[in-house]
Write an enzyme that holds these catalytic residues in place. Sequence first.
Site, PDB file in Angstrom:
ATOM      1  CE1 TYR A  83      -3.646  15.494  71.018  1.00 31.85           C
ATOM      2  CE2 TYR A  83      -3.291  16.879  69.092  1.00 31.85           C
ATOM      3  CZ  TYR A  83      -3.483  15.630  69.663  1.00 31.85           C
ATOM      4  OH  TYR A  83      -3.482  14.512  68.863  1.00 31.85           O
ATOM      5  CE1 TYR A  99      -6.776  16.040  64.929  1.00 26.83           C
ATOM      6  CE2 TYR A  99      -6.317  16.030  67.282  1.00 26.83           C
ATOM      7  CZ  TYR A  99      -5.921  15.773  65.989  1.00 26.83           C
ATOM      8  OH  TYR A  99      -4.680  15.268  65.741  1.00 26.83           O
ATOM      9  CG  HIS A 155       0.273  15.295  65.156  1.00 28.96           C
ATOM     10  ND1 HIS A 155       0.090  15.746  66.443  1.00 28.96           N
ATOM     11  CD2 HIS A 155      -0.801  14.496  64.879  1.00 28.96           C
ATOM     12  CE1 HIS A 155      -1.037  15.243  66.936  1.00 28.96           C
ATOM     13  NE2 HIS A 155      -1.604  14.495  66.004  1.00 28.96           N
ATOM     14  CG  HIS A 185      -3.626  12.433  61.978  1.00 27.11           C
ATOM     15  ND1 HIS A 185      -3.223  11.349  62.719  1.00 27.11           N
ATOM     16  CD2 HIS A 185      -3.943  13.399  62.873  1.00 27.11           C
ATOM     17  CE1 HIS A 185      -3.293  11.636  64.008  1.00 27.11           C
ATOM     18  NE2 HIS A 185      -3.716  12.883  64.125  1.00 27.11           N
ATOM     19  NE  ARG A 225       1.035  12.618  69.723  1.00 21.45           N
ATOM     20  CZ  ARG A 225       1.099  12.264  68.428  1.00 21.45           C
ATOM     21  NH1 ARG A 225      -0.018  12.055  67.756  1.00 21.45           N
ATOM     22  NH2 ARG A 225       2.246  12.090  67.816  1.00 21.45           N
TER      23      ARG A 225
END
Length: 242
Positions: free
Chosen positions: A147, A108, A160, A162, A157
């Site tokens: 990640y 991120y 994906h 959000h 995870r």
Amino acid sequence: MPKPCDFTPRDRAWQPPALTLENRTSVARSPRLALHPLQNTLSELTGPVFHNSEIGAHDHDLLRNFARPGESPIGERINLHGRVSDENGRPVAHSLVELWQANAGGRYRHVNDSYLAPGDPNFGGCGRTLTDADGRYCFHTVKPGAYPWQNWAPHWRPAHIHLSVFGAGMAQRLITQCYFEGDPLIAKCPIVNAVPCQTGRDRLVASLDLEASGSFDHIAYRFDIVLRGRAETPFENRPEGS
């Protein structure tokens, strides 16, 4: 078939409970005491109102909105598109849809993200758009990478994205995540598995939509969002969700 004015009861069986012991992050976030309803203020009920004039030309295009001139982000290019509707299939028009995600390496754009994957100077990882008159939205972006995260045991995870959907008032905001068809990590993710039934978990998976790709420079995925009723998308911030 329900009448257009009817509300179909929400099926609570597939909304994730606030506390899911397999998901370590829910332990600190879940309430310990009974919830108390609060009276909404007038400003919460009547605003904000979003207009096209407030949306930048490239806000929906994550391939361009942070990229340097002549450059572009690294990764598999995708179009994420879908429709926002109510429980009776009626479109939710002119609703603000926001998106945030990791880059193609799974990192991120955040100072607290210490994952060893490199950052991408041409990728901001966030965007927004308004649904059209038929409730449709579309984002151009790159497919995020998986990640690792520290749960009770090390987990990964799945890839994906959000998504946040605003209604007509500040208090009308719903948050969810979408995953990608065919990802083997989905079935192993404690956050996904917090949704109690397979039907609900399936509603979080964006389906491959090759017919909507339109060209050879990206792959399209479709993710429809249903706000209420038996076909409702699982949301993280429902009172009964985490």
